[in-house]
Design an enzyme around this catalytic site. Structure first.
Site, PDB file in Angstrom:
ATOM      1  N   GLY A 112       0.809  46.224 -36.796  1.00 34.00           N
ATOM      2  CA  GLY A 112       2.016  45.392 -36.710  1.00 34.00           C
ATOM      3  C   GLY A 112       1.725  43.947 -36.379  1.00 34.00           C
ATOM      4  N   GLY A 114       0.475  41.656 -38.716  1.00 38.29           N
ATOM      5  CA  GLY A 114       0.385  40.831 -39.920  1.00 38.29           C
ATOM      6  C   GLY A 114      -1.004  40.803 -40.524  1.00 38.29           C
ATOM      7  CG  LEU A 115      -4.129  40.699 -38.472  1.00 39.16           C
ATOM      8  CD1 LEU A 115      -5.148  40.861 -37.350  1.00 39.16           C
ATOM      9  CD2 LEU A 115      -4.331  39.350 -39.169  1.00 39.16           C
ATOM     10  CB  SER A 117      -3.217  48.020 -39.652  1.00 41.04           C
ATOM     11  OG  SER A 117      -1.839  48.058 -39.433  1.00 41.04           O
ATOM     12  CD  GLU A 150       2.695  49.076 -47.493  1.00 40.29           C
ATOM     13  OE1 GLU A 150       1.503  49.385 -47.469  1.00 40.29           O
ATOM     14  OE2 GLU A 150       3.215  48.305 -46.662  1.00 40.29           O
ATOM     15  CG  ASP A 162      -0.942  42.952 -47.555  1.00 38.13           C
ATOM     16  OD1 ASP A 162      -1.138  41.736 -47.703  1.00 38.13           O
ATOM     17  OD2 ASP A 162       0.050  43.422 -46.976  1.00 38.13           O
ATOM     18  CE1 TYR A 212       6.747  41.513 -47.854  1.00 39.82           C
ATOM     19  CE2 TYR A 212       7.786  43.021 -49.402  1.00 39.82           C
ATOM     20  CZ  TYR A 212       6.762  42.162 -49.077  1.00 39.82           C
ATOM     21  OH  TYR A 212       5.745  41.927 -49.983  1.00 39.82           O
TER      22      TYR A 212
HETATM   23  C1  GLA Z   1       3.149  41.779 -46.595  1.00 46.40           C
HETATM   24  C2  GLA Z   1       3.078  42.447 -47.974  1.00 46.40           C
HETATM   25  C3  GLA Z   1       2.333  41.577 -48.993  1.00 46.40           C
HETATM   26  C4  GLA Z   1       2.843  40.140 -48.993  1.00 46.40           C
HETATM   27  C5  GLA Z   1       2.945  39.610 -47.572  1.00 46.40           C
HETATM   28  C6  GLA Z   1       3.606  38.262 -47.520  1.00 46.40           C
HETATM   29  O1  GLA Z   1       1.886  41.714 -46.018  1.00 46.40           O
HETATM   30  O2  GLA Z   1       2.470  43.706 -47.891  1.00 46.40           O
HETATM   31  O3  GLA Z   1       2.421  42.156 -50.278  1.00 46.40           O
HETATM   32  O4  GLA Z   1       4.068  40.044 -49.671  1.00 46.40           O
HETATM   33  O5  GLA Z   1       3.681  40.478 -46.717  1.00 46.40           O
HETATM   34  O6  GLA Z   1       2.830  37.319 -48.149  1.00 46.40           O
END
Ligand code: GLA
Length: 377
Positions: A112, A114-115, A117, A150, A162, A212
């Site tokens: 959680g 933003g990296l 996981s 996902e 990602d 999102y």
């Molecule tokens: C999340 C999503 C990615 C991308 C980023 C925002 O990490 O999984 O696909 O959209 O947000 O850049």
């Protein structure tokens, strides 16, 4: 249920998290991104078991696990299990070569934050099963099926950044990825005497998934209007600011703001790649600050904690730039900090953040690293 945690592992997979230097929310708009894998990662141990269909997955980091049956895969009410189940579901659609396996997972990648996981979990599992059962999947197939997992099991309509970054990254490089064609160019990065320092806000506001998906819909709303005048616009990637100005009267302020951010952010990816190539670190920093302003004011995926840390970094002349990285609503800010000033900056930020939010920051350096790899035990 008795877990077999100390089985003799046959295969080890190391699956990294990622940072994104620039190009946020551009991936599902079929634009450009500039991410790379980092050294923080999830390590998987795999072995086949005797069963034709029973599998055990255990997280040694969180001391929790679950058993699953390959013949009756379905969504779970436990979030992280869905990343595993979703990948198994996608692989099962493509091959019948899977059979029972045991797997343990150990992670030093904060969740959680933003990296990514989640992508590391999905892709690491796909990678391991591909090797263990000789499935013959290419790296790109694993990237794509992990992204679909996902969408279907975790419920986030994410782009491909990602999973792509977790699998395809190269040490010492950022990946300039065209999310439409999936062509990519490794861009060498040398920030010396600066370092990339992440400040983990330790907050992940639970708006993340629903907001999102809302952002994605708002972008599509913009495209639908743009298309009335410009049939060539299939994604925001195809639009320019001039086009957007032309339809401004017909879209809401919110949709206008979302679209203008994406159009500007796409440009910033190319500006950033050029600045890295020219070793123009001042410009690298300025692009980050400009991007954060867009993230916060126009795309509205920041939060008070991230905004505070980015603002705080501006008071330190040894920080060239900063912004929140990843999907948003918390997670980490990425800061370009002079190597001699890292300790002072981190200490000051930690204290200021504690005073303001009563939360202990987590700060660490990251280096552009290699994507997922495996080896036999
Ligand atoms: C999340 C999503 C990615 C991308 C980023 C925002 O990490 O999984 O696909 O959209 O947000 O850049």
């Amino acid at each position: 249920m008795e877990f077999i945690k100390n089985f003799k592992s046959e295969l080890i997979v190391e699956s990294p998290g990622r940072i994104n230097l620039i190009g946020e929310h551009t991936d599902y708009n079929m634009g450009f991104v500039l991410p790379t894998a980092i050294e923080k990662k999830i390590v998987f141990q795999f072995a086949k078991n005797e069963s034709p269909n029973k599998c055990q997955v255990y997280s040694t980091t969180f001391n929790t696990g679950f058993e699953l049956d390959l013949n009756t895969l379905e969504k779970s009410s436990v979030e992280w299990e869905n990343y595993i189940l979703g990948v198994l579901n996608e692989i099962s659609k493509r091959t019948n070569k899977l059979s029972g396996f045991n797997c343990t997972i150990e992670s030093n990648l904060p969740t959680g934050s933003g990296l990514s996981s989640s992508a590391a979990l999905e892709c690491g599992l796909a990678f391991g099963l591909n090797d263990l059962f000789d499935l013959g999947l290419s790296k790109m197939e694993m990237v794509k099926l992990s992204q679909i997992a996902e969408h279907t099991y975790a419920g986030t309509q994410c782009g491909i950044m990602d999973q792509f970054a977790s699998v395809m990254s190269q040490k010492g490089h950022m990946l300039l990825l065209d999310c439409r064609t999936l062509e990519y160019k490794p861009i060498p990065i040398n920030l010396e005497p600066y370092k990339i320092i992440l400040l983990n806000t330790k907050v992940s506001h639970n708006l993340a998934t629903s907001e999102y998906n809302t952002r994605k819909n708002e972008c599509e709303e913009g495209v639908a209007i743009l298309k009335q005048d410009y049939p060539e616009v299939n994604y925001l990637r195809d639009a320019s600011m001039a086009m957007l100005e032309g339809v401004k009267e017909r879209i809401s302020e919110t949709v206008y703001n979302r679209c203008s951010f994406i159009i500007a952010e796409n440009k910033r990816v190319h500006q950033m790649a050029a600045a890295l190539t020219a070793n123009d670190l001042e410009t690298v920093g300025q692009i980050l600050y400009k991007a954060h302003e867009g993230i916060s004011k126009f795309y509205e995926v920041s939060c008070a904690e991230s905004d505070f840390l980015v603002e705080f970094s501006k008071s330190n002349i040894h920080v060239l730039g900063a912004r929140q990285t990843g999907g948003g609503f918390g997670g980490c800010t990425l800061n370009i900090v002079h190597k001699n000033a890292v300790d002072d900056f981190v200490n000051a930020a930690t204290q200021a953040y504690r005073e303001k939010f009563n939360i202990e920051l987590d700060a660490f350096e990251v280096k552009p690293s290699t994507g997922t790899f495996s080896y036999s035990n």
